[in-house]
Design a protein around this motif. Structure first.
Motif, PDB file in Angstrom:
ATOM      1  N   GLY A 179      47.385  43.764  37.498  1.00  0.00           N
ATOM      2  CA  GLY A 179      47.001  44.381  38.761  1.00  0.00           C
ATOM      3  C   GLY A 179      47.522  43.620  39.964  1.00  0.00           C
ATOM      4  N   PRO A 180      47.199  44.087  41.185  1.00  0.00           N
ATOM      5  CA  PRO A 180      47.640  43.414  42.407  1.00  0.00           C
ATOM      6  C   PRO A 180      47.169  41.959  42.438  1.00  0.00           C
ATOM      7  N   ILE A 215      39.232  41.416  41.533  1.00  0.00           N
ATOM      8  CA  ILE A 215      38.085  42.272  41.224  1.00  0.00           C
ATOM      9  C   ILE A 215      37.636  42.165  39.770  1.00  0.00           C
ATOM     10  N   HIS A 216      38.364  41.395  38.974  1.00  0.00           N
ATOM     11  CA  HIS A 216      37.904  41.138  37.608  1.00  0.00           C
ATOM     12  C   HIS A 216      36.930  39.970  37.635  1.00  0.00           C
ATOM     13  N   VAL A 217      35.887  40.021  36.809  1.00  0.00           N
ATOM     14  CA  VAL A 217      34.884  38.967  36.829  1.00  0.00           C
ATOM     15  C   VAL A 217      34.750  38.335  35.451  1.00  0.00           C
ATOM     16  N   ALA A 234      46.084  45.856  27.882  1.00  0.00           N
ATOM     17  CA  ALA A 234      45.717  46.331  29.220  1.00  0.00           C
ATOM     18  C   ALA A 234      46.877  46.897  30.029  1.00  0.00           C
ATOM     19  N   THR A 235      48.102  46.426  29.789  1.00  0.00           N
ATOM     20  CA  THR A 235      49.233  46.892  30.590  1.00  0.00           C
ATOM     21  C   THR A 235      49.955  48.085  29.969  1.00  0.00           C
ATOM     22  N   LEU A 292      45.152  35.339  43.749  1.00  0.00           N
ATOM     23  CA  LEU A 292      43.986  34.952  44.536  1.00  0.00           C
ATOM     24  C   LEU A 292      42.755  34.989  43.639  1.00  0.00           C
ATOM     25  N   ASN A 293      42.087  33.852  43.513  1.00  0.00           N
ATOM     26  CA  ASN A 293      40.878  33.751  42.708  1.00  0.00           C
ATOM     27  C   ASN A 293      39.721  33.278  43.580  1.00  0.00           C
TER      28      ASN A 293
END
Length: 225
Positions: free
Chosen positions: A17-18, A23-25, A65-66, A148-149
């Motif tokens: 993803g971007p 947004i993954h947790v 996932a991809t 970004l995390n």
């Protein structure tokens, strides 16, 4: 005797993803009794177990996932095969070695055996700096980095040693350790059971996603308090 774990929640980009959309947790447990000890000279014994750092990372992701077919089903709010991941990162005293293929099953009460199953524990040996970077606070984020995390500390739990499960020992992945120097990586038994119970779950973006998994895991940890 008790085992202490620091709890962190980590937000990161979706697989494929971007990179600037975390947004993954996932939930992370840092095993306290495997941390560095001030004043220890690593050159005296490069493999001294008291210098080991162990970080457990647990999350729920789509299998493959991809794959365009998987992405299409997810967008259409259909169920896809899910994978419960349990990754254990062990400090390698700065050597940066990773055991990409080392997977240890989470058999209760024992060190487990080598397994190729995705449901096993993936064990990787990395530098201490790498482990510390997983637990970096939001204030230390580098916005110029590829991804970004966001990491939030959620406190600590103390668990009776009898209520933990030995997942593996250092010797299981590093033959240079003799039996007496092996340090056992442990995890709360209730967490191990939860992860086992959730194997083979299907993932759905609305009804059964990484947030549902993280919530259930946090509820399990809250009961340990």
């Amino acid at each position: 005797e008790r085992a202490v774990f620091d709890i962190y929640v980590r937000f990161s980009p979706l697989i494929g993803g971007p990179p600037l959309l975390p947004i993954h947790v996932e939930i992370m447990l840092f095993q306290h009794d495997a941390t560095d000890t001030d004043g220890v000279n690593e050159s005296v014994d490069e493999y001294n177990d008291i210098n080991r750092m162990i970080l457990h990372r647990m999350d729920f992701v789509p299998d493959d996932a991809t794959n365009p077919e998987t992405i299409g089903k997810l967008i259409g709010l259909q169920n896809v095969k899910g994978v419960v991941r349990h990754r254990a990162f062990i400090s390698g005293h700065g050597r940066g070695i990773e055991y990409e293929d080392a997977q240890i099953t989470s058999g209760s009460g024992g060190s487990g055996s080598s397994s190729g199953s995705k449901d096993g524990i993936v064990v990787r040996e990395v530098s201490k700096e790498r482990i510390k970077s997983f637990m970096a606070s939001a204030a230390s984020l580098d916005l110029s980095s590829p991804k970004l995390n966001l990491v939030l500390p959620l406190g600590s739990i103390s668990v009776a040693a009898s209520d933990t499960t030995s997942m593996f020992t250092i010797g299981d992945i590093d033959a240079s350790h003799d039996d007496q120097s092996c340090h056992s990586a442990r995890c709360p038994t209730s967490v191990v059971k939860l992860l086992q119970d959730k194997r083979q779950m299907e993932l759905n973006l609305v009804s059964n996603n990484c947030y549902n998994f993280a919530y259930d895991l946090m509820e399990c940890l809250r009961e340990e308090e």
